[in-house]
Design a protein around this motif. Structure first.
Motif, PDB file in Angstrom:
ATOM      1  N   ILE A 194      54.947  53.477  45.103  1.00  0.00           N
ATOM      2  CA  ILE A 194      54.002  53.312  45.877  1.00  0.00           C
ATOM      3  C   ILE A 194      52.447  52.676  45.576  1.00  0.00           C
ATOM      4  N   PHE A 195      52.253  51.390  45.551  1.00  0.00           N
ATOM      5  CA  PHE A 195      51.060  50.381  44.714  1.00  0.00           C
ATOM      6  C   PHE A 195      50.135  50.646  45.841  1.00  0.00           C
ATOM      7  N   MET A 196      49.090  50.855  45.149  1.00  0.00           N
ATOM      8  CA  MET A 196      48.420  51.581  45.707  1.00  0.00           C
ATOM      9  C   MET A 196      46.992  50.162  45.774  1.00  0.00           C
ATOM     10  N   GLN A 197      46.376  49.760  47.113  1.00  0.00           N
ATOM     11  CA  GLN A 197      45.155  48.841  46.885  1.00  0.00           C
ATOM     12  C   GLN A 197      43.942  48.749  46.422  1.00  0.00           C
ATOM     13  N   GLY A 198      43.700  48.588  45.583  1.00  0.00           N
ATOM     14  CA  GLY A 198      42.221  48.871  44.814  1.00  0.00           C
ATOM     15  C   GLY A 198      41.967  49.398  43.075  1.00  0.00           C
ATOM     16  N   CYS A 199      41.915  48.610  42.537  1.00  0.00           N
ATOM     17  CA  CYS A 199      41.175  49.005  41.239  1.00  0.00           C
ATOM     18  C   CYS A 199      39.417  48.817  41.030  1.00  0.00           C
ATOM     19  N   SER A 200      39.165  49.623  40.267  1.00  0.00           N
ATOM     20  CA  SER A 200      37.896  49.553  39.402  1.00  0.00           C
ATOM     21  C   SER A 200      37.954  49.093  37.985  1.00  0.00           C
ATOM     22  N   LEU A 201      39.013  48.644  37.315  1.00  0.00           N
ATOM     23  CA  LEU A 201      39.001  48.424  35.803  1.00  0.00           C
ATOM     24  C   LEU A 201      39.326  46.606  35.945  1.00  0.00           C
ATOM     25  N   LYS A 202      38.676  46.396  35.178  1.00  0.00           N
ATOM     26  CA  LYS A 202      39.307  44.935  35.460  1.00  0.00           C
ATOM     27  C   LYS A 202      39.685  44.506  33.903  1.00  0.00           C
ATOM     28  N   CYS A 203      40.817  44.702  33.400  1.00  0.00           N
ATOM     29  CA  CYS A 203      41.940  45.343  32.558  1.00  0.00           C
ATOM     30  C   CYS A 203      41.770  43.360  32.369  1.00  0.00           C
ATOM     31  N   LYS A 204      42.221  42.758  31.278  1.00  0.00           N
ATOM     32  CA  LYS A 204      42.246  41.703  30.450  1.00  0.00           C
ATOM     33  C   LYS A 204      43.975  40.517  30.723  1.00  0.00           C
ATOM     34  N   TYR A 205      44.914  41.704  30.623  1.00  0.00           N
ATOM     35  CA  TYR A 205      45.505  41.602  30.446  1.00  0.00           C
ATOM     36  C   TYR A 205      47.275  42.176  32.176  1.00  0.00           C
ATOM     37  N   CYS A 206      45.727  42.636  32.601  1.00  0.00           N
ATOM     38  CA  CYS A 206      46.384  43.269  34.070  1.00  0.00           C
ATOM     39  C   CYS A 206      47.056  41.613  34.893  1.00  0.00           C
ATOM     40  N   HIS A 207      48.702  42.771  35.120  1.00  0.00           N
ATOM     41  CA  HIS A 207      49.425  41.441  35.929  1.00  0.00           C
ATOM     42  C   HIS A 207      49.622  41.806  37.532  1.00  0.00           C
ATOM     43  N   ASN A 208      48.464  42.645  37.808  1.00  0.00           N
ATOM     44  CA  ASN A 208      48.598  43.164  39.442  1.00  0.00           C
ATOM     45  C   ASN A 208      46.976  42.940  39.817  1.00  0.00           C
ATOM     46  N   ARG A 209      46.949  40.995  38.974  1.00  0.00           N
ATOM     47  CA  ARG A 209      45.581  40.969  39.285  1.00  0.00           C
ATOM     48  C   ARG A 209      45.214  41.123  40.986  1.00  0.00           C
ATOM     49  N   ASP A 210      46.081  40.806  42.028  1.00  0.00           N
ATOM     50  CA  ASP A 210      46.004  40.727  43.790  1.00  0.00           C
ATOM     51  C   ASP A 210      45.562  42.297  43.777  1.00  0.00           C
ATOM     52  N   THR A 211      46.165  43.811  43.387  1.00  0.00           N
ATOM     53  CA  THR A 211      45.799  45.094  43.500  1.00  0.00           C
ATOM     54  C   THR A 211      43.693  45.015  44.238  1.00  0.00           C
ATOM     55  N   TRP A 212      43.534  43.996  42.830  1.00  0.00           N
ATOM     56  CA  TRP A 212      42.236  44.853  42.610  1.00  0.00           C
ATOM     57  C   TRP A 212      40.276  44.665  44.036  1.00  0.00           C
ATOM     58  N   GLU A 213      40.909  43.844  44.781  1.00  0.00           N
ATOM     59  CA  GLU A 213      39.989  44.826  46.182  1.00  0.00           C
ATOM     60  C   GLU A 213      40.740  45.909  46.460  1.00  0.00           C
ATOM     61  N   LEU A 214      40.073  46.655  47.246  1.00  0.00           N
ATOM     62  CA  LEU A 214      40.401  47.608  47.752  1.00  0.00           C
ATOM     63  C   LEU A 214      39.741  47.645  49.075  1.00  0.00           C
ATOM     64  N   HIS A 215      39.203  46.629  49.722  1.00  0.00           N
ATOM     65  CA  HIS A 215      39.459  46.965  51.549  1.00  0.00           C
ATOM     66  C   HIS A 215      40.405  45.426  51.614  1.00  0.00           C
ATOM     67  N   SER A 216      42.025  45.240  50.899  1.00  0.00           N
ATOM     68  CA  SER A 216      43.164  44.449  50.900  1.00  0.00           C
ATOM     69  C   SER A 216      44.165  45.008  51.121  1.00  0.00           C
ATOM     70  N   GLY A 217      44.557  44.778  51.098  1.00  0.00           N
ATOM     71  CA  GLY A 217      46.514  45.085  51.560  1.00  0.00           C
ATOM     72  C   GLY A 217      46.810  45.694  52.469  1.00  0.00           C
TER      73      GLY A 217
END
Length: 240
Positions: free
Chosen positions: A26-49
Protein backbone atom coordinates in the motif's frame (compact mmCIF):
# COMPACT_ATOMS: atom_id res chain seq x y z
CA UNK A 1 -12.25 3.95 14.16
CA UNK A 2 -12.10 0.86 11.95
CA UNK A 3 -13.54 2.88 9.07
CA UNK A 4 -11.00 5.69 9.38
CA UNK A 5 -10.15 7.04 5.94
CA UNK A 6 -6.62 7.18 4.55
CA UNK A 7 -5.20 9.02 1.53
CA UNK A 8 -3.67 6.35 -0.69
CA UNK A 9 -1.64 6.74 -3.86
CA UNK A 10 -1.77 3.17 -5.19
CA UNK A 11 -1.58 -0.56 -4.46
CA UNK A 12 0.60 -3.44 -5.63
CA UNK A 13 -1.04 -6.84 -5.30
CA UNK A 14 1.95 -9.16 -5.64
CA UNK A 15 5.02 -7.20 -4.56
CA UNK A 16 8.32 -9.02 -4.12
CA UNK A 17 10.81 -6.28 -3.16
CA UNK A 18 9.22 -4.66 -0.09
CA UNK A 19 9.79 -7.24 2.61
CA UNK A 20 9.85 -11.05 2.81
CA UNK A 21 7.76 -13.21 0.51
CA UNK A 22 4.95 -12.01 -1.72
CA UNK A 23 3.36 -8.87 -0.33
CA UNK A 24 0.33 -6.67 -0.77
CA UNK A 25 1.87 -3.19 -0.87
CA UNK A 26 0.00 0.00 0.00
CA UNK A 27 1.58 3.27 -1.11
CA UNK A 28 0.32 6.06 1.13
CA UNK A 29 -0.04 9.59 -0.19
CA UNK A 30 2.05 12.41 1.28
CA UNK A 31 5.72 12.87 2.17
CA UNK A 32 7.57 15.45 4.26
CA UNK A 33 10.90 14.82 2.50
CA UNK A 34 11.94 16.20 -0.88
CA UNK A 35 14.53 13.63 -1.91
CA UNK A 36 16.40 14.66 -5.05
CA UNK A 37 16.29 11.11 -6.42
CA UNK A 38 12.62 10.45 -5.57
CA UNK A 39 10.95 8.23 -8.15
CA UNK A 40 7.51 8.76 -6.58
CA UNK A 41 7.33 12.54 -7.00
CA UNK A 42 3.56 12.23 -7.36
CA UNK A 43 3.21 10.98 -3.76
CA UNK A 44 4.47 14.20 -2.10
CA UNK A 45 1.19 16.08 -1.79
CA UNK A 46 -0.64 14.80 1.31
CA UNK A 47 -4.15 15.85 0.33
CA UNK A 48 -4.11 14.07 -2.99
CA UNK A 49 -4.54 10.41 -3.85
CA UNK A 50 -7.73 8.42 -3.29
CA UNK A 51 -9.58 8.00 0.00
CA UNK A 52 -10.02 4.44 1.28
CA UNK A 53 -11.42 3.12 4.54
CA UNK A 54 -9.61 0.52 6.62
CA UNK A 55 -12.24 -2.06 5.68
CA UNK A 56 -11.78 -1.39 1.97
CA UNK A 57 -8.02 -1.85 2.18
CA UNK A 58 -8.27 -5.04 4.25
CA UNK A 59 -10.70 -6.51 1.71
CA UNK A 60 -8.19 -5.79 -1.06
CA UNK A 61 -5.40 -7.48 0.91
CA UNK A 62 -7.54 -10.54 1.60
CA UNK A 63 -7.85 -11.19 -2.14
CA UNK A 64 -4.11 -11.86 -2.26
CA UNK A 65 -3.94 -13.81 1.00
CA UNK A 66 -3.50 -17.31 -0.55
CA UNK A 67 -0.40 -16.17 -2.47
CA UNK A 68 0.89 -14.24 0.53
CA UNK A 69 0.52 -17.15 2.96
CA UNK A 70 2.18 -19.66 0.64
CA UNK A 71 5.26 -17.42 0.38
CA UNK A 72 5.45 -16.38 4.07
CA UNK A 73 4.75 -12.85 2.92
CA UNK A 74 2.45 -10.17 4.27
CA UNK A 75 1.33 -6.58 3.86
CA UNK A 76 3.71 -3.64 3.52
CA UNK A 77 2.66 -0.02 3.97
CA UNK A 78 4.97 2.32 2.06
CA UNK A 79 4.70 5.78 0.56
CA UNK A 80 5.20 8.60 0.42
CA UNK A 81 5.67 8.50 4.17
CA UNK A 82 3.16 6.30 6.06
CA UNK A 83 3.98 7.88 9.43
CA UNK A 84 2.18 11.04 8.25
CA UNK A 85 -1.04 9.00 8.43
CA UNK A 86 -0.20 7.04 11.58
CA UNK A 87 -3.81 7.05 12.85
CA UNK A 88 -4.98 5.26 9.74
CA UNK A 89 -2.08 2.80 9.63
CA UNK A 90 -2.57 1.87 13.31
CA UNK A 91 -6.17 0.85 12.65
CA UNK A 92 -5.18 -0.87 9.42
CA UNK A 93 -2.44 -2.91 11.09
CA UNK A 94 -4.80 -3.90 13.92
CA UNK A 95 -7.26 -5.32 11.40
CA UNK A 96 -4.53 -6.98 9.35
CA UNK A 97 -3.15 -8.70 12.47
CA UNK A 98 -6.66 -9.99 13.26
CA UNK A 99 -6.66 -11.54 9.78
CA UNK A 100 -3.30 -13.23 10.26
CA UNK A 101 -1.12 -10.92 8.13
CA UNK A 102 2.56 -10.16 8.73
CA UNK A 103 2.85 -6.35 8.85
CA UNK A 104 5.72 -4.31 7.48
CA UNK A 105 6.31 -0.55 7.57
CA UNK A 106 8.50 1.06 4.89
CA UNK A 107 9.59 4.44 6.25
CA UNK A 108 12.34 7.05 6.38
CA UNK A 109 11.72 7.43 10.11
CA UNK A 110 11.96 11.19 9.65
CA UNK A 111 8.79 11.90 11.65
CA UNK A 112 9.22 12.55 15.36
CA UNK A 113 8.16 9.61 17.52
CA UNK A 114 4.78 10.31 19.11
CA UNK A 115 2.52 8.07 21.24
CA UNK A 116 0.57 7.28 18.05
CA UNK A 117 3.77 6.25 16.24
CA UNK A 118 4.69 4.11 19.25
CA UNK A 119 1.28 2.45 19.06
CA UNK A 120 1.76 1.82 15.35
CA UNK A 121 5.12 0.18 15.94
CA UNK A 122 3.57 -2.13 18.53
CA UNK A 123 1.56 -3.68 15.66
CA UNK A 124 4.51 -3.75 13.25
CA UNK A 125 6.39 -7.01 12.61
CA UNK A 126 9.15 -5.52 10.45
CA UNK A 127 10.41 -2.06 9.54
CA UNK A 128 12.17 -1.23 6.26
CA UNK A 129 14.18 1.81 7.33
CA UNK A 130 15.62 4.03 4.62
CA UNK A 131 18.51 5.99 6.12
CA UNK A 132 18.85 8.69 3.47
CA UNK A 133 22.32 9.82 4.55
CA UNK A 134 24.41 9.27 7.67
CA UNK A 135 25.93 12.77 7.40
CA UNK A 136 23.41 15.30 8.70
CA UNK A 137 24.36 18.20 6.44
CA UNK A 138 24.45 15.98 3.36
CA UNK A 139 21.08 14.58 4.36
CA UNK A 140 19.66 18.11 4.50
CA UNK A 141 21.05 18.84 1.06
CA UNK A 142 19.66 15.58 -0.34
CA UNK A 143 16.22 15.56 1.28
CA UNK A 144 15.62 19.02 2.76
CA UNK A 145 15.43 17.48 6.24
CA UNK A 146 18.02 16.55 8.93
CA UNK A 147 18.67 12.89 9.75
CA UNK A 148 18.25 13.36 13.52
CA UNK A 149 14.75 11.87 13.72
CA UNK A 150 15.74 8.95 11.49
CA UNK A 151 18.66 7.95 13.69
CA UNK A 152 16.54 8.32 16.83
CA UNK A 153 13.89 6.19 15.14
CA UNK A 154 16.50 3.49 14.47
CA UNK A 155 17.56 3.57 18.13
CA UNK A 156 13.92 3.30 19.26
CA UNK A 157 13.37 0.23 17.07
CA UNK A 158 16.49 -1.33 18.55
CA UNK A 159 15.47 -0.63 22.15
CA UNK A 160 12.06 -2.22 21.51
CA UNK A 161 13.44 -5.25 19.65
CA UNK A 162 11.54 -4.47 16.45
CA UNK A 163 13.22 -6.20 13.48
CA UNK A 164 14.57 -3.87 10.83
CA UNK A 165 15.94 -4.05 7.31
CA UNK A 166 18.19 -1.09 6.53
CA UNK A 167 17.96 0.40 3.05
CA UNK A 168 20.59 2.63 1.49
CA UNK A 169 20.05 4.22 -1.91
CA UNK A 170 23.44 4.33 -3.63
CA UNK A 171 23.80 7.58 -5.59
CA UNK A 172 27.20 8.24 -7.23
CA UNK A 173 28.87 11.31 -5.76
CA UNK A 174 26.20 11.72 -3.07
CA UNK A 175 25.76 8.59 -0.93
CA UNK A 176 28.68 6.43 -2.09
CA UNK A 177 31.54 8.15 -0.27
CA UNK A 178 33.62 5.49 1.50
CA UNK A 179 33.97 7.49 4.70
CA UNK A 180 30.22 8.09 4.90
CA UNK A 181 29.51 4.41 4.32
CA UNK A 182 31.99 3.51 7.05
CA UNK A 183 30.17 5.89 9.43
CA UNK A 184 26.88 4.25 8.50
CA UNK A 185 28.36 0.82 9.17
CA UNK A 186 29.66 2.03 12.55
CA UNK A 187 26.18 3.28 13.46
CA UNK A 188 24.56 0.02 12.41
CA UNK A 189 27.07 -1.87 14.57
CA UNK A 190 25.46 -0.20 17.61
CA UNK A 191 22.12 -1.86 16.78
CA UNK A 192 21.16 -5.45 17.58
CA UNK A 193 17.94 -5.67 15.56
CA UNK A 194 19.24 -5.30 11.99
CA UNK A 195 18.28 -8.43 10.08
CA UNK A 196 19.34 -7.28 6.64
CA UNK A 197 21.02 -4.42 4.77
CA UNK A 198 19.90 -3.64 1.24
CA UNK A 199 21.81 -1.52 -1.27
CA UNK A 200 19.32 0.09 -3.66
CA UNK A 201 21.19 1.30 -6.76
CA UNK A 202 20.07 4.76 -7.84
CA UNK A 203 17.95 4.93 -11.00
CA UNK A 204 16.28 7.82 -12.82
CA UNK A 205 13.14 6.04 -14.01
CA UNK A 206 10.96 8.51 -12.08
CA UNK A 207 12.43 11.54 -13.85
CA UNK A 208 9.36 11.91 -16.08
CA UNK A 209 7.16 12.45 -13.00
CA UNK A 210 9.19 15.53 -12.07
CA UNK A 211 8.74 16.84 -15.59
CA UNK A 212 4.98 16.24 -15.39
CA UNK A 213 4.92 18.57 -12.36
CA UNK A 214 6.93 21.17 -14.27
CA UNK A 215 9.96 20.59 -12.05
CA UNK A 216 13.58 20.17 -13.07
CA UNK A 217 14.92 16.77 -12.10
CA UNK A 218 17.74 17.62 -9.63
CA UNK A 219 20.02 14.69 -10.50
CA UNK A 220 19.72 14.79 -14.29
CA UNK A 221 23.52 14.79 -14.68
CA UNK A 222 24.21 12.03 -12.14
CA UNK A 223 25.29 8.69 -13.66
CA UNK A 224 23.87 5.37 -12.57
CA UNK A 225 26.09 3.38 -10.18
CA UNK A 226 28.35 0.80 -11.77
CA UNK A 227 28.70 -2.79 -10.62
CA UNK A 228 32.03 -1.74 -9.14
CA UNK A 229 30.32 1.03 -7.14
CA UNK A 230 27.75 -1.42 -5.80
CA UNK A 231 30.37 -4.05 -4.91
CA UNK A 232 32.45 -1.45 -3.06
CA UNK A 233 29.47 -0.25 -1.03
CA UNK A 234 28.42 -3.81 -0.19
CA UNK A 235 31.90 -4.58 1.06
CA UNK A 236 32.01 -1.55 3.35
CA UNK A 237 28.51 -2.15 4.71
CA UNK A 238 29.15 -5.91 4.98
CA UNK A 239 26.21 -6.84 2.83
CA UNK A 240 26.09 -10.58 2.23
Amino acid sequence: MKNLVGQIHSFESLGTVDGPGIRFVIFMQGCSLKCKYCHNRDTWELHSGIKYSVDEVVKKALRSKPYIQNSNGGVTVSGGEPLLQADFVVQLFKELKKNGFHTCLDTSGSIKITPKVEELLSYTDLVLLDIKHIDNQKCIDLTGTPNINTLEFAKYLNSHNIPVWIRQVLVPGITDDAEDLQKLRAFLDTLDNVEKIEILPYHDMGKFKWEEFGDTYPLKDIPLPTNEDITKAKKILKVE
